[in-house]
Enzyme design. Sequence first.
Site, PDB file in Angstrom:
ATOM      1  N   GLY A 104       4.195 -13.527  13.628  1.00 33.27           N
ATOM      2  CA  GLY A 104       3.803 -13.938  12.289  1.00 33.27           C
ATOM      3  C   GLY A 104       2.368 -14.420  12.122  1.00 33.27           C
ATOM      4  O   GLY A 104       2.090 -15.237  11.244  1.00 33.27           O
ATOM      5  N   ASN A 142       1.674  -3.315   3.131  1.00 31.53           N
ATOM      6  CA  ASN A 142       1.888  -3.332   4.580  1.00 31.53           C
ATOM      7  C   ASN A 142       0.538  -3.416   5.268  1.00 31.53           C
ATOM      8  O   ASN A 142      -0.463  -2.940   4.738  1.00 31.53           O
ATOM      9  CB  ASN A 142       2.609  -2.050   5.025  1.00 31.53           C
ATOM     10  CG  ASN A 142       2.896  -2.045   6.520  1.00 31.53           C
ATOM     11  OD1 ASN A 142       3.341  -3.068   7.072  1.00 31.53           O
ATOM     12  ND2 ASN A 142       2.637  -0.942   7.188  1.00 31.53           N
ATOM     13  N   HIS A 160      -1.249  -2.256   8.828  1.00 30.65           N
ATOM     14  CA  HIS A 160      -1.030  -1.361   9.968  1.00 30.65           C
ATOM     15  C   HIS A 160      -2.227  -1.483  10.914  1.00 30.65           C
ATOM     16  O   HIS A 160      -3.379  -1.454  10.462  1.00 30.65           O
ATOM     17  CB  HIS A 160      -0.874   0.082   9.483  1.00 30.65           C
ATOM     18  CG  HIS A 160      -0.622   1.026  10.613  1.00 30.65           C
ATOM     19  ND1 HIS A 160       0.593   1.103  11.267  1.00 30.65           N
ATOM     20  CD2 HIS A 160      -1.447   1.908  11.252  1.00 30.65           C
ATOM     21  CE1 HIS A 160       0.516   1.993  12.241  1.00 30.65           C
ATOM     22  NE2 HIS A 160      -0.713   2.499  12.245  1.00 30.65           N
ATOM     23  N   GLU A 176       7.145   7.461   2.695  1.00 32.99           N
ATOM     24  CA  GLU A 176       6.696   7.976   3.993  1.00 32.99           C
ATOM     25  C   GLU A 176       6.053   6.837   4.783  1.00 32.99           C
ATOM     26  O   GLU A 176       5.166   6.130   4.267  1.00 32.99           O
ATOM     27  CB  GLU A 176       5.677   9.103   3.775  1.00 32.99           C
ATOM     28  CG  GLU A 176       5.398   9.891   5.036  1.00 32.99           C
ATOM     29  CD  GLU A 176       4.253  10.878   4.849  1.00 32.99           C
ATOM     30  OE1 GLU A 176       3.629  11.246   5.837  1.00 32.99           O
ATOM     31  OE2 GLU A 176       3.986  11.257   3.681  1.00 32.99           O
TER      32      GLU A 176
HETATM   33  C1  GAR Z   1       0.152  -6.691  13.628  1.00 29.93           C
HETATM   34  O1  GAR Z   1      -0.853  -6.194  14.475  1.00 29.93           O
HETATM   35  C2  GAR Z   1       0.513  -5.668  12.574  1.00 29.93           C
HETATM   36  O2  GAR Z   1      -0.583  -4.917  12.136  1.00 29.93           O
HETATM   37  C3  GAR Z   1       1.490  -4.801  13.339  1.00 29.93           C
HETATM   38  O3  GAR Z   1       2.257  -5.692  14.082  1.00 29.93           O
HETATM   39  C4  GAR Z   1       1.473  -6.843  14.390  1.00 29.93           C
HETATM   40  C5  GAR Z   1       2.233  -8.056  13.931  1.00 29.93           C
HETATM   41  O4  GAR Z   1       1.587  -9.214  14.355  1.00 29.93           O
HETATM   42  N1  GAR Z   1       2.287  -4.029  12.448  1.00 29.93           N
HETATM   43  C6  GAR Z   1       2.790  -2.844  12.759  1.00 29.93           C
HETATM   44  O5  GAR Z   1       2.618  -2.324  13.836  1.00 29.93           O
HETATM   45  C7  GAR Z   1       3.607  -2.215  11.669  1.00 29.93           C
HETATM   46  N2  GAR Z   1       3.978  -0.898  12.019  1.00 29.93           N
HETATM   47  P1  GAR Z   1       1.861 -10.584  13.638  1.00 29.93           P
HETATM   48  O6  GAR Z   1       3.379 -10.782  13.670  1.00 29.93           O
HETATM   49  O7  GAR Z   1       1.164 -11.593  14.507  1.00 29.93           O
HETATM   50  O8  GAR Z   1       1.320 -10.499  12.261  1.00 29.93           O
END
Ligand code: GAR
Length: 223
Positions: A14, A110, A112, A146
Amino acid sequence: MARVKTAVLISGRGSNMAALIAAAAAPGFPAEIALVIANKAGAGGLALAAEAGIRTAVVESRPFGKDRAAFEAVLQAELEAAGIELVCLAGFMRVLTPAFVERWQGRMLNIHPALLPAFPGLDTHERALDAGVKIHGCTVHLVVPEVDSGPILAQAAVPVLPNDTPDTLAARVLAQEHVIYPAALARLARDLASGGADPAPSDPARPEAGQPAAAQALVVPAP
Ligand code: GAR
């Protein structure tokens, strides 16, 4: 101006959620983080959210198995009970059904960890290193059915350095995720609060339709 009631959906530590909560604590920020939902009871971000005084909920996805619609019905009920108007996926590692995505069309973001459309999916930093790219980064986009697609609201580019490992590259990208995600949320919330049209995903017949007016681009120079 009333602040837009926003939920953050997480699966893990998080850190992006924490960046959104911190930004939204500033006076004048146009969104209020009113709810954090995790699909895993052990998600580290839940404790961070609770410490910040944010209402939290856990909707475990595992017991629902392949019945994604049943999981989402519970999720939707939590969002509605809290009067949520905008949803931020922040490391939420669960694919959502087209019906749920369409319910939140123009109101679900979102983040990414790659410069979409390059490297959708998982293991983005490893794949970027394997591909030999010299620039990598992160993207905030509106969610469409998508996966890892949809109108881009913000991107930050970082250099890939000669001795990078997936971990060092991930850390450089993550620092920028924490910059562009709050900024993109603020812009969308401000648009929604001022009665701006929901930026819907584009119509293939009219590529200009539904595109956010000005996406943010941030380029971080090499040290
Ligand atoms: C982040 O790097 C986010 O961009 C990625 O997961 C991580 C979560 O970190 N999201 C994805 O890969 C979505 N497909 P966080 O829980 O510390 O924010």
